[in-house]
Design a protein around this motif. Structure first.
Motif, PDB file in Angstrom:
ATOM      1  N   ARG A 194     -15.964  -0.172 -11.293  1.00 20.81           N
ATOM      2  CA  ARG A 194     -16.011  -0.362 -10.072  1.00 20.81           C
ATOM      3  C   ARG A 194     -17.412   0.422  -9.279  1.00 20.81           C
ATOM      4  NH1 ARG A 194     -10.524   1.454  -6.799  1.00 20.81           N
ATOM      5  NH2 ARG A 194      -9.652   0.451  -8.533  1.00 20.81           N
ATOM      6  N   SER A 195     -17.897  -0.375  -8.317  1.00 19.75           N
ATOM      7  CA  SER A 195     -19.664   0.302  -7.886  1.00 19.75           C
ATOM      8  C   SER A 195     -18.787   1.164  -7.477  1.00 19.75           C
ATOM      9  CB  SER A 195     -19.311  -0.516  -7.394  1.00 19.75           C
ATOM     10  OG  SER A 195     -18.422  -1.144  -6.314  1.00 19.75           O
ATOM     11  N   ALA A 196     -20.034   2.513  -6.848  1.00 20.05           N
ATOM     12  CA  ALA A 196     -19.618   3.226  -5.829  1.00 20.05           C
ATOM     13  C   ALA A 196     -19.256   2.982  -4.721  1.00 20.05           C
ATOM     14  CB  ALA A 196     -21.306   4.097  -6.756  1.00 20.05           C
ATOM     15  N   HIS A 197     -19.735   2.495  -3.868  1.00 21.18           N
ATOM     16  CA  HIS A 197     -19.410   2.490  -2.353  1.00 21.18           C
ATOM     17  C   HIS A 197     -18.555   1.691  -2.913  1.00 21.18           C
ATOM     18  CE1 HIS A 197     -20.647  -1.621  -3.963  1.00 21.18           C
ATOM     19  NE2 HIS A 197     -20.489  -2.173  -2.162  1.00 21.18           N
ATOM     20  N   GLU A 198     -17.994   0.950  -3.408  1.00 16.45           N
ATOM     21  CA  GLU A 198     -16.232   0.367  -3.379  1.00 16.45           C
ATOM     22  C   GLU A 198     -15.347   1.536  -3.739  1.00 16.45           C
ATOM     23  OE1 GLU A 198     -13.411  -2.394  -6.010  1.00 16.45           O
ATOM     24  OE2 GLU A 198     -15.634  -2.203  -5.883  1.00 16.45           O
ATOM     25  N   PRO A 213     -11.681   7.394   1.948  1.00 13.53           N
ATOM     26  CA  PRO A 213     -11.351   8.720   2.669  1.00 13.53           C
ATOM     27  C   PRO A 213      -9.822   8.786   1.915  1.00 13.53           C
ATOM     28  CG  PRO A 213     -10.498   7.149   4.774  1.00 13.53           C
ATOM     29  CD  PRO A 213     -11.557   6.379   3.719  1.00 13.53           C
ATOM     30  N   ARG A 214      -8.995   7.899   1.369  1.00  9.74           N
ATOM     31  CA  ARG A 214      -7.875   8.289   0.315  1.00  9.74           C
ATOM     32  C   ARG A 214      -8.485   8.613  -1.174  1.00  9.74           C
ATOM     33  NH1 ARG A 214      -4.708   5.726  -2.697  1.00  9.74           N
ATOM     34  NH2 ARG A 214      -6.115   3.844  -2.854  1.00  9.74           N
ATOM     35  N   ILE A 215      -8.833   7.661  -2.004  1.00 10.16           N
ATOM     36  CA  ILE A 215      -9.495   8.015  -2.592  1.00 10.16           C
ATOM     37  C   ILE A 215     -10.727   9.317  -3.295  1.00 10.16           C
ATOM     38  CG2 ILE A 215     -10.862   7.327  -5.072  1.00 10.16           C
ATOM     39  CD1 ILE A 215     -10.291   4.297  -4.277  1.00 10.16           C
ATOM     40  N   ARG A 216     -11.288   9.615  -1.676  1.00  8.88           N
ATOM     41  CA  ARG A 216     -11.979  10.623  -1.286  1.00  8.88           C
ATOM     42  C   ARG A 216     -10.909  12.100  -2.272  1.00  8.88           C
ATOM     43  NH1 ARG A 216     -14.855   8.134   2.146  1.00  8.88           N
ATOM     44  NH2 ARG A 216     -15.097  10.242   3.285  1.00  8.88           N
ATOM     45  N   VAL A 249     -19.447  16.627  -6.628  1.00 16.25           N
ATOM     46  CA  VAL A 249     -18.732  15.129  -5.753  1.00 16.25           C
ATOM     47  C   VAL A 249     -17.273  15.572  -5.037  1.00 16.25           C
ATOM     48  CG1 VAL A 249     -17.859  13.973  -7.296  1.00 16.25           C
ATOM     49  CG2 VAL A 249     -17.364  13.442  -5.187  1.00 16.25           C
ATOM     50  N   GLY A 250     -16.600  15.849  -6.202  1.00 19.62           N
ATOM     51  CA  GLY A 250     -14.845  17.053  -6.104  1.00 19.62           C
ATOM     52  C   GLY A 250     -14.851  18.025  -4.853  1.00 19.62           C
ATOM     53  N   ALA A 251     -15.695  19.480  -6.090  1.00 20.65           N
ATOM     54  CA  ALA A 251     -15.883  20.156  -4.877  1.00 20.65           C
ATOM     55  C   ALA A 251     -16.168  19.922  -3.557  1.00 20.65           C
ATOM     56  CB  ALA A 251     -16.429  21.031  -6.187  1.00 20.65           C
ATOM     57  N   GLY A 252     -17.734  19.774  -3.381  1.00 19.32           N
ATOM     58  CA  GLY A 252     -17.558  19.325  -1.695  1.00 19.32           C
ATOM     59  C   GLY A 252     -16.934  18.550  -0.564  1.00 19.32           C
ATOM     60  N   LEU A 253     -16.747  17.401  -1.791  1.00 25.45           N
ATOM     61  CA  LEU A 253     -15.289  17.248  -0.906  1.00 25.45           C
ATOM     62  C   LEU A 253     -14.323  17.507  -0.154  1.00 25.45           C
ATOM     63  CD1 LEU A 253     -15.865  13.172  -1.906  1.00 25.45           C
ATOM     64  CD2 LEU A 253     -16.424  14.119   0.508  1.00 25.45           C
ATOM     65  N   ALA A 259     -21.861   5.787   5.741  1.00 20.77           N
ATOM     66  CA  ALA A 259     -22.060   4.359   4.995  1.00 20.77           C
ATOM     67  C   ALA A 259     -23.534   5.488   4.051  1.00 20.77           C
ATOM     68  CB  ALA A 259     -23.317   3.989   5.664  1.00 20.77           C
ATOM     69  N   GLN A 260     -24.162   6.153   3.819  1.00 20.73           N
ATOM     70  CA  GLN A 260     -25.270   6.723   3.603  1.00 20.73           C
ATOM     71  C   GLN A 260     -24.205   7.747   1.789  1.00 20.73           C
ATOM     72  OE1 GLN A 260     -27.268  10.084   5.324  1.00 20.73           O
ATOM     73  NE2 GLN A 260     -28.187   8.243   7.384  1.00 20.73           N
ATOM     74  N   MET A 261     -23.019   8.395   2.602  1.00 21.60           N
ATOM     75  CA  MET A 261     -22.242   8.886   1.544  1.00 21.60           C
ATOM     76  C   MET A 261     -21.616   7.821   0.608  1.00 21.60           C
ATOM     77  SD  MET A 261     -19.779  12.093   3.821  1.00 21.60           S
ATOM     78  CE  MET A 261     -18.651  11.909   2.906  1.00 21.60           C
ATOM     79  N   ALA A 262     -22.180   6.656   0.988  1.00 24.90           N
ATOM     80  CA  ALA A 262     -21.170   5.412   0.211  1.00 24.90           C
ATOM     81  C   ALA A 262     -22.213   4.821  -0.794  1.00 24.90           C
ATOM     82  CB  ALA A 262     -20.696   4.273   0.656  1.00 24.90           C
ATOM     83  N   ASP A 263     -23.967   4.736   0.132  1.00 23.34           N
ATOM     84  CA  ASP A 263     -24.878   5.380  -1.277  1.00 23.34           C
ATOM     85  C   ASP A 263     -25.119   5.237  -2.074  1.00 23.34           C
ATOM     86  OD1 ASP A 263     -25.107   2.403   0.477  1.00 23.34           O
ATOM     87  OD2 ASP A 263     -26.396   3.177   2.643  1.00 23.34           O
ATOM     88  N   VAL A 264     -25.151   6.880  -2.150  1.00 25.11           N
ATOM     89  CA  VAL A 264     -25.195   8.210  -2.871  1.00 25.11           C
ATOM     90  C   VAL A 264     -24.211   8.407  -3.553  1.00 25.11           C
ATOM     91  CG1 VAL A 264     -27.463   8.600  -1.008  1.00 25.11           C
ATOM     92  CG2 VAL A 264     -25.273   9.535  -1.335  1.00 25.11           C
ATOM     93  N   ALA A 265     -22.884   7.621  -3.691  1.00 28.17           N
ATOM     94  CA  ALA A 265     -21.935   8.039  -4.442  1.00 28.17           C
ATOM     95  C   ALA A 265     -22.000   8.671  -5.944  1.00 28.17           C
ATOM     96  CB  ALA A 265     -21.022   7.309  -4.288  1.00 28.17           C
ATOM     97  N   ASP A 266     -23.050   8.231  -6.192  1.00 28.95           N
ATOM     98  CA  ASP A 266     -24.032   8.900  -7.894  1.00 28.95           C
ATOM     99  C   ASP A 266     -24.638  10.207  -7.657  1.00 28.95           C
ATOM    100  OD1 ASP A 266     -24.009   5.530  -9.072  1.00 28.95           O
ATOM    101  OD2 ASP A 266     -21.780   7.400  -9.398  1.00 28.95           O
TER     102      ASP A 266
END
Length: 639
Positions: free
Chosen positions: A92-96, A101-104, A531-535, A598-605
């Motif tokens: 699955r692509s990162a932005h997807e 928010p549920r997945i995050r 990613v997980g720690a920040g969120l 939108a920026q968070m979706a673009d830099v998911a990696d």
């Protein structure tokens, strides 16, 4: 409530043993079911049949069209060659997924401290379990089946999973079935309980506590019936044994009826009873850790943070201590320090001369050297006879009290299940007559009946006890106080128990990610698997901020209402200007929030950048709360 799936007249056997015999069960929308029973009675088998991962010998499983079932296996089913990210989200692509928010929230709750790029094979048992849970929970299943989901999870992970399952669906939507030995978890999330025993399934309303009460009442009534039946059996036996001459004149139907009554005696359920063993005398000095520091790796700069930093812990005779903490904080290492298996880098460990320690490890590796022996031979190697209370028992009698039947006593250790290996090693430790007993996650793989028996013997065990466990029910039952390891090298006392530990963890996460704190985003980005720690940090701090702001809103509303009663035209004019200003600012705020998402979706990696953006988002949400408060105050002046 709509029917989701069910089993009709399910039967299945393994070899000559029938595990389930004509079982009929069903799941409706809104069902929250916990399955309990002894090891080997068919809990996992029932769940595999209902999820259609195994075929019954008889009967059938039906499922409503379109129902999607998610299943968490008890074993490790992840591909060890994959990295953590691919194991969870696949291709699955990162932005997807990052825009959801549920997945995050699931990622932050379960894999916030896991390196996203690490291979699955390199993870610890607890990390693999959390990765497997995350992979399951991010999918929108209608029914979730969880086989021992709390195994290898720490107290915080168990609490998070309980909150997630309670809020995942609305009250009359979805369903889940869980097999677990964690009694607190069963009580927290389940509204009904299925007990699997003797080939049947008995349903009970409520969680574990309600089930225990209902079963006690059922057993009491059964005991009354059994007492009457036994009296009748005795009369019939006495009648049959009055002598050969009399027997010849007795009607055949009377003899057949008596034989049928005797044959109807039910097979006794395995008596799972741990007996208190003699304990070596324990002097006034047990174990003291004085100013202990323990560090791994090279001592030169840059030196890694020590696992323990100037820690002092003193164990008194007969003291009963529970240890909780985050994964990797050193809980098992603390037991090894107390047992003398490792030496500290600095400080000293002082042990009393009469101390006889015994450690039950997580993986029961101590049984590897006797894997080819049979159960009874393992105990016979310790002693041939044992004194339990005032009685003298043989090795066979002793292991039978632990639930090993005559047939099981001759099973090789290598062929035992995980729960049976743990029971055997615990008995092996007790017959060695230790006076300091250390248990590392003793509840893993044990069924609830065996756990109750273990707790009974630990209740009356006279030595010093140290228990590392995520099982809140066990800790609160058998220990008098708890210690916390939060991963900062310190050991903290917990006068408030496990609840205080969870509050400390929430406070530490909130402080690490609160908006406005210095370098909050940088600290989150430095955390492994940022990613997980920040969120996660942002989510917690956001909740705390929201609660505080809510209180301010209520206070402000009261003030505004009072002002509205006698507001002058000048005050109203100022209020209209303030209202216009706030509405413009709220519009800009909404635009910035959309851009940040939108920026968070673009830099998911890019986990460092993602953590920084999340910190900005939380600050923006806090500003939004303040603007909404100002809007309420201004609008109430105009009323």
């Amino acid at each position: 409530m709509a029917h989701l799936l069910g089993g009709e007249n399910l039967s299945i056997s393994f070899g000559t043993r029938t595990v389930l015999d004509g079982v009929t069960v069903g799941l409706n929308e809104g069902d929250r079911v916990g399955i309990v029973g002894r090891n080997g009675d068919g809990k996992s088998t029932l769940m595999r049949l209902l999820s259609q991962r195994a075929e019954p010998d008889g009967g059938r499983v039906t499922k409503r069209r379109g129902v999607d079932v998610g299943y968490l296996d008890q074993g490790d089913v992840l591909d060890g060659d994959l990295d953590v990210g691919r194991a969870i989200v696949g291709d699955r692509s990162a932005h997807e997924w990052a825009a959801d928010p549920r997945i995050r929230e699931i990622m932050a709750g379960l894999v916030g401290d896991v390196d996203w790029r690490a291979e699955v094979r390199s993870l610890s048992g607890g990390q693999k379990r959390r990765v497997a849970l995350a992979k399951l929970l991010i999918e929108p299943h209608d029914v979730i089946m969880l086989d021992e989901p709390t195994n290898h999870l720490d107290v915080e992970g168990v609490a998070w999973l309980a909150r997630h399952l309670k809020t995942r669906w609305r009250a009359n939507e979805g369903a889940f079935v869980v097999v677990t030995h964690d009694r607190w978890f069963l009580d927290e999330v389940c509204t009904s309980t299925w007990e699997v025993h003797d080939g049947i399934v008995e349903p009970f309303e409520g969680g574990y506590a309600a089930y225990v009460l209902a079963r006690a009442e059922r057993d009491r009534m059964a005991a009354v019936v059994e007492g009457k039946r036994q009296n009748l059996v005795k009369k019939e036996l006495a009648w049959l044994r009055r002598g050969a001459p009399a027997r010849t004149s007795k009607p055949k139907f009377r003899i057949d009826a008596a034989n049928a009554l005797i044959a109807d005696v039910p097979e006794p359920r395995d008596a799972v009873a741990l007996s208190k063993m003699a304990t070596a005398r324990l002097g006034k000095d047990v174990v003291d850790l004085e100013g202990v520091t323990l560090a791994y790796g090279d001592p030169g700069p840059p030196a890694a943070a020590p696992l323990f930093d100037n820690v002092t812990v003193r164990l008194a005779p007969g003291e009963r201590v529970g240890v909780v903490g985050v994964n990797g904080a050193g809980k098992s290492t603390l037991l090894r320090l107390i047992a003398g298996e490792i030496a500290p880098t600095a400080g000293r460990v002082k042990r009393g001369k009469t101390v006889v320690p015994a450690v039950l490890s997580q993986d029961v590796r101590e049984l590897d050297d006797v894997a080819d022996l049979r159960v009874i031979e393992v105990i016979q190697r310790e002693k041939q006879t044992f004194t339990v209370g005032s009685k003298e028992l043989t090795a066979g009698q002793l292991v039978e009290q632990l639930g090993f039947t005559n047939q099981k006593q001759w099973t090789r250790v290598s062929e035992l299940s995980g729960g049976e290996r743990r029971r055997l090693q615990l008995l092996r430790l007790l017959v060695g007559e230790p006076n300091v007993l250390m248990l590392d996650e003793p509840t893993n793989d044990l069924d609830t009946d065996t756990l109750a028996a273990v707790e009974d013997v630990l209740d009356g065990w006279p030595g010093t006890l140290v228990v590392v466990s995520h099982d809140r029910y066990l800790l609160e039952r058998v220990t008098d106080h708890q210690l916390a390891l939060l991963g900062d090298g310190k050991v903290r006392a917990l006068p408030g128990g496990v609840e205080q530990y969870l509050e400390l963890r929430e406070a530490s996460l909130s402080g690490a990610g609160a908006p406005g704190t210095e370098d909050a985003g940088a600290r989150a980005s430095q955390t492994e698997g940022g990613v997980g720690a920040g969120l996660g940090s942002g989510s917690v701090s956001g909740g705390a901020a929201g609660g505080a702001t809510g209180g301010a809103t209520a206070a402000g509303s009261g003030k505004g209402s009072a002002a509205a009663a006698g507001a002058s035209e000048t005050e109203k004019r100022q209020a209209r200007k303030e209202l216009s200003r706030v509405e413009r600012q709220l519009g800009k705020n909404a635009e910035q929030e959309t851009k940040l998402h939108a920026q968070m979706a673009d830099v998911a990696d890019d986990y460092g950048r993602l953590a920084e953006l999340n910190a900005q988002l939380q600050a923006l949400l806090a500003e939004k709360e303040e603007l909404e408060l100002a809007w309420l105050e201004a609008s109430e002046v105009l009323e």
